[in-house]
Design a protein around this motif. Structure first.
Motif, PDB file in Angstrom:
ATOM      1  N   LYS A  94       0.860  -1.297  -0.046  1.00 55.38           N
ATOM      2  CA  LYS A  94       0.097   0.115  -0.035  1.00 55.38           C
ATOM      3  C   LYS A  94       0.878   1.217  -0.064  1.00 55.38           C
ATOM      4  O   LYS A  94       2.226   1.165   0.495  1.00 55.38           O
ATOM      5  CB  LYS A  94      -0.739   0.224   1.420  1.00 55.38           C
ATOM      6  CG  LYS A  94      -1.831  -1.108   1.488  1.00 55.38           C
ATOM      7  CD  LYS A  94      -2.517  -1.030   2.691  1.00 55.38           C
ATOM      8  CE  LYS A  94      -3.402  -2.234   3.084  1.00 55.38           C
ATOM      9  NZ  LYS A  94      -4.330  -2.466   2.393  1.00 55.38           N
ATOM     10  N   LYS A  97      -0.939   6.748   2.301  1.00 58.46           N
ATOM     11  CA  LYS A  97      -2.158   7.211   2.422  1.00 58.46           C
ATOM     12  C   LYS A  97      -3.053   5.832   2.778  1.00 58.46           C
ATOM     13  O   LYS A  97      -3.888   5.848   3.640  1.00 58.46           O
ATOM     14  CB  LYS A  97      -2.774   7.972   1.293  1.00 58.46           C
ATOM     15  CG  LYS A  97      -4.291   8.345   1.305  1.00 58.46           C
ATOM     16  CD  LYS A  97      -4.578   9.343   2.640  1.00 58.46           C
ATOM     17  CE  LYS A  97      -5.995   9.768   2.474  1.00 58.46           C
ATOM     18  NZ  LYS A  97      -6.711   9.668   3.730  1.00 58.46           N
ATOM     19  N   GLN A  98      -2.966   4.872   1.893  1.00 54.88           N
ATOM     20  CA  GLN A  98      -3.694   3.723   2.226  1.00 54.88           C
ATOM     21  C   GLN A  98      -3.370   3.057   3.558  1.00 54.88           C
ATOM     22  O   GLN A  98      -4.406   2.518   4.118  1.00 54.88           O
ATOM     23  CB  GLN A  98      -3.296   2.627   1.132  1.00 54.88           C
ATOM     24  CG  GLN A  98      -3.980   3.211  -0.348  1.00 54.88           C
ATOM     25  CD  GLN A  98      -3.663   2.391  -1.482  1.00 54.88           C
ATOM     26  OE1 GLN A  98      -2.266   1.792  -1.565  1.00 54.88           O
ATOM     27  NE2 GLN A  98      -4.272   2.290  -2.616  1.00 54.88           N
ATOM     28  N   SER A 100      -2.383   4.580   6.199  1.00 53.49           N
ATOM     29  CA  SER A 100      -3.067   5.414   7.292  1.00 53.49           C
ATOM     30  C   SER A 100      -4.342   5.058   7.327  1.00 53.49           C
ATOM     31  O   SER A 100      -4.883   4.827   8.592  1.00 53.49           O
ATOM     32  CB  SER A 100      -2.703   6.957   6.496  1.00 53.49           C
ATOM     33  OG  SER A 100      -3.679   7.950   7.536  1.00 53.49           O
ATOM     34  N   ASP A 101      -5.065   5.075   6.240  1.00 56.86           N
ATOM     35  CA  ASP A 101      -6.434   4.629   6.174  1.00 56.86           C
ATOM     36  C   ASP A 101      -7.096   3.402   7.046  1.00 56.86           C
ATOM     37  O   ASP A 101      -7.724   3.004   8.046  1.00 56.86           O
ATOM     38  CB  ASP A 101      -7.059   4.696   4.935  1.00 56.86           C
ATOM     39  CG  ASP A 101      -7.239   5.976   4.226  1.00 56.86           C
ATOM     40  OD1 ASP A 101      -7.222   7.020   5.337  1.00 56.86           O
ATOM     41  OD2 ASP A 101      -7.493   6.179   3.336  1.00 56.86           O
ATOM     42  N   ALA A 102      -5.741   2.402   6.468  1.00 56.79           N
ATOM     43  CA  ALA A 102      -6.218   1.044   7.001  1.00 56.79           C
ATOM     44  C   ALA A 102      -5.642   0.768   8.498  1.00 56.79           C
ATOM     45  O   ALA A 102      -6.408  -0.093   9.150  1.00 56.79           O
ATOM     46  CB  ALA A 102      -5.130  -0.058   6.383  1.00 56.79           C
ATOM     47  N   GLY A 104      -5.421   3.528  10.755  1.00 54.46           N
ATOM     48  CA  GLY A 104      -6.154   4.653  11.705  1.00 54.46           C
ATOM     49  C   GLY A 104      -5.070   5.202  12.289  1.00 54.46           C
ATOM     50  O   GLY A 104      -5.234   5.933  13.308  1.00 54.46           O
ATOM     51  N   ASN A 106      -2.717   8.549  11.800  1.00 52.28           N
ATOM     52  CA  ASN A 106      -2.723  10.065  10.818  1.00 52.28           C
ATOM     53  C   ASN A 106      -1.610   9.982   9.683  1.00 52.28           C
ATOM     54  O   ASN A 106      -0.472   9.805  10.115  1.00 52.28           O
ATOM     55  CB  ASN A 106      -2.389  11.186  11.598  1.00 52.28           C
ATOM     56  CG  ASN A 106      -2.467  12.579  11.223  1.00 52.28           C
ATOM     57  OD1 ASN A 106      -1.419  12.784  10.524  1.00 52.28           O
ATOM     58  ND2 ASN A 106      -3.537  13.180  11.445  1.00 52.28           N
ATOM     59  N   TYR A 107      -2.220  10.590   8.482  1.00 51.42           N
ATOM     60  CA  TYR A 107      -1.316  10.477   7.311  1.00 51.42           C
ATOM     61  C   TYR A 107      -0.041  11.455   7.722  1.00 51.42           C
ATOM     62  O   TYR A 107       0.881  11.084   7.205  1.00 51.42           O
ATOM     63  CB  TYR A 107      -2.122  10.999   6.202  1.00 51.42           C
ATOM     64  CG  TYR A 107      -1.063  11.381   4.880  1.00 51.42           C
ATOM     65  CD1 TYR A 107      -0.823  10.216   4.039  1.00 51.42           C
ATOM     66  CD2 TYR A 107      -0.804  12.487   4.739  1.00 51.42           C
ATOM     67  CE1 TYR A 107      -0.122  10.524   2.959  1.00 51.42           C
ATOM     68  CE2 TYR A 107      -0.205  12.714   3.716  1.00 51.42           C
ATOM     69  CZ  TYR A 107       0.242  11.828   2.883  1.00 51.42           C
ATOM     70  OH  TYR A 107       1.289  12.045   1.829  1.00 51.42           O
TER      71      TYR A 107
END
Length: 130
Positions: A94, A97-98, A100-102, A104, A106-107
């Motif tokens: 990934k 950003k991916q 970060s989303d996966a 939780g 912070n980016y």
């Protein structure tokens, strides 16, 4: 659709185009078939063209041609760049950003850890200490 086609032609063939250096200047071309707008239009319609989508080269170093292009949302296209950093961890690949989303996390935290601190997995993904 014509605007998309014209932009593709311009950035690959016109040295005065502001994006030429990132496309035509580094060898990206449009296939002979697509130099004729009607051929491109026929392909686009038969491959899901919609005004909300943008053309995407699957191989960012490859040419614009039927085998290397698809239609995707603009947000997705931002991922497929030469500058995107891909991180493999636990068998998954990934971008920051991916991840970060996966996870939780912070980016900005992951970005800073990766670029400023030189962290790599698993340390990169450790929970933030409070």
């Amino acid at each position: 659709m014509h605007k998309t086609w014209n932009g593709m032609i311009q950035r690959t063939t016109n040295p005065k185009n502001k994006s030429f250096n990132r496309y035509g200047g580094r060898g990206i071309k449009v296939c002979d078939e697509w130099l004729k707008y009607t051929n491109f239009k026929d392909w686009a319609i038969s491959h899901g063209y919609d005004d909300s989508l943008t053309i995407e080269r699957i191989d960012v170093n490859g040419m614009y041609c039927p085998d290397n292009c698809t239609w995707i949302p603009v947000k997705e296209q931002a991922i497929n760049r030469r500058s995107t950093v891909w991180i493999e961890w636990n068998g998954e690949r990934k971008n920051i950003k991916q991840w970060s989303d996966a996870l939780g996390i912070n980016y900005g935290t992951l970005h800073s850890r990766y670029y400023r601190s030189g962290m790599r997995p698993p340390e990169l993904f450790e929970p933030v200490k409070k």
